[in-house]
Design a protein around this motif. Structure first.
Motif, mmCIF file in Angstrom:
data_model
loop_
_atom_site.group_PDB
_atom_site.id
_atom_site.type_symbol
_atom_site.label_atom_id
_atom_site.label_comp_id
_atom_site.label_asym_id
_atom_site.label_seq_id
_atom_site.Cartn_x
_atom_site.Cartn_y
_atom_site.Cartn_z
ATOM 1 N N ILE A 298 10.530 0.722 6.137
ATOM 2 C CA ILE A 298 10.214 -0.389 5.232
ATOM 3 C C ILE A 298 8.928 -1.067 5.680
ATOM 4 N N GLY A 299 8.804 -1.332 6.969
ATOM 5 C CA GLY A 299 7.588 -1.940 7.497
ATOM 6 C C GLY A 299 6.372 -1.061 7.312
ATOM 7 N N PHE A 300 6.557 0.249 7.482
ATOM 8 C CA PHE A 300 5.456 1.186 7.285
ATOM 9 C C PHE A 300 4.977 1.177 5.835
ATOM 10 N N CYS A 301 5.904 1.211 4.889
ATOM 11 C CA CYS A 301 5.530 1.196 3.467
ATOM 12 C C CYS A 301 4.827 -0.101 3.098
ATOM 13 N N ALA A 302 5.324 -1.232 3.610
ATOM 14 C CA ALA A 302 4.716 -2.528 3.310
ATOM 15 C C ALA A 302 3.302 -2.605 3.875
ATOM 16 N N THR A 303 3.145 -2.174 5.101
ATOM 17 C CA THR A 303 1.824 -2.220 5.730
ATOM 18 C C THR A 303 0.849 -1.283 5.042
ATOM 19 N N LEU A 304 1.291 -0.086 4.738
ATOM 20 C CA LEU A 304 0.414 0.876 4.077
ATOM 21 C C LEU A 304 0.005 0.391 2.693
ATOM 22 N N LEU A 305 0.918 -0.253 1.967
ATOM 23 C CA LEU A 305 0.591 -0.807 0.653
ATOM 24 C C LEU A 305 -0.530 -1.831 0.757
ATOM 25 N N PHE B 81 4.876 2.741 -3.424
ATOM 26 C CA PHE B 81 5.406 2.429 -2.106
ATOM 27 C C PHE B 81 6.790 1.809 -2.154
ATOM 28 N N TYR B 82 7.070 0.979 -3.157
ATOM 29 C CA TYR B 82 8.408 0.409 -3.261
ATOM 30 C C TYR B 82 9.443 1.496 -3.512
ATOM 31 N N LEU C 155 8.656 -8.371 0.108
ATOM 32 C CA LEU C 155 8.503 -9.608 0.863
ATOM 33 C C LEU C 155 7.567 -9.411 2.048
ATOM 34 N N LEU C 156 7.745 -8.318 2.767
ATOM 35 C CA LEU C 156 6.846 -8.020 3.894
ATOM 36 C C LEU C 156 5.416 -7.803 3.424
ATOM 37 N N SER C 157 5.255 -7.102 2.310
ATOM 38 C CA SER C 157 3.914 -6.862 1.766
ATOM 39 C C SER C 157 3.241 -8.170 1.387
ATOM 40 N N GLY C 158 3.990 -9.038 0.713
ATOM 41 C CA GLY C 158 3.438 -10.322 0.296
ATOM 42 C C GLY C 158 3.041 -11.186 1.477
#
Length: 181
Positions: free
Chosen positions: A13-20, A44-45, A63-66
């Motif tokens: 989840i953290g990887f997808c958020a950061t990559l986005l 990514f979601y 939420l992490l992405s935001g």
């Protein structure tokens, strides 16, 4: 099935958020038409959901992405950046509660992408209404945003099964990850 997130899920989840956020900040292009940001968001979601197979993973990723976008100053809008990333994610998770496993993986991903794009367009519509735009213009802009955001979101959703197959081929998905069978 265990409903808790383990370390593998949390890292993904953290990887997808950061990559986005990183890709979005690297490709800061003004393409001239609305909705192009829904391509990366839905991609990514939905990869995040497909890899974890858990309700709530999309919301956590959003939420992490935001929060990461706010910290790094990606885009403009202050607190609206958090809403821009989180509202489509929450809408996708709520949609997931209703559609569950009723459809095949590809149809489910497309429906979730469309639900997310409507929430994304709704955020823009509310923002336009709050600044005092005429309601007819707000509704017209909302429709245009739904169509263009939906088109980009569906394009992103169509890539997800291919990415999940590659992740599965390299043994990066856990046993409860999504598999199109």
């Amino acid at each position: 099935m265990n409903s808790r997130f383990n370390l593998h899920h949390s890292l993904f989840i953290g990887f997808c958020a950061t990559l986005l956020v990183v890709i979005k900040s690297m490709l800061r292009m003004k393409l001239g038409f609305s909705g192009h940001s829904m391509f990366l968001m839905s991609l990514f979601y939905l990869v995040c959901y497909g890899a974890t197979n858990k309700v709530g993973s999309i919301t956590l990723c959003g939420l992490l992405s935001g929060m990461l976008a706010m910290i790094l100053g990606v885009g403009k809008g202050g607190l609206f950046i958090l809403l821009k990333f989180t509202l489509p994610a929450i809408a996708m998770d709520i949609g997931l509660l209703f559609i569950g496993t009723l459809f095949s993986l590809k149809v489910r991903l497309i429906l979730l992408a469309l639900i997310g794009s409507v929430a994304w367009a709704l955020k823009s519509g509310v923002q336009d209404f709050l600044v005092g735009m005429d309601i007819n213009i707000v509704l017209l802009q909302f429709g245009i945003n739904c169509l263009s955001g939906g088109a980009f979101a569906v394009l992103g959703a169509l890539l997800v099964p291919l990415i999940l197959k590659r992740l599965d081929a390299h043994d990066l998905l856990m046993k409860n990850g999504m598999r199109d069978k």
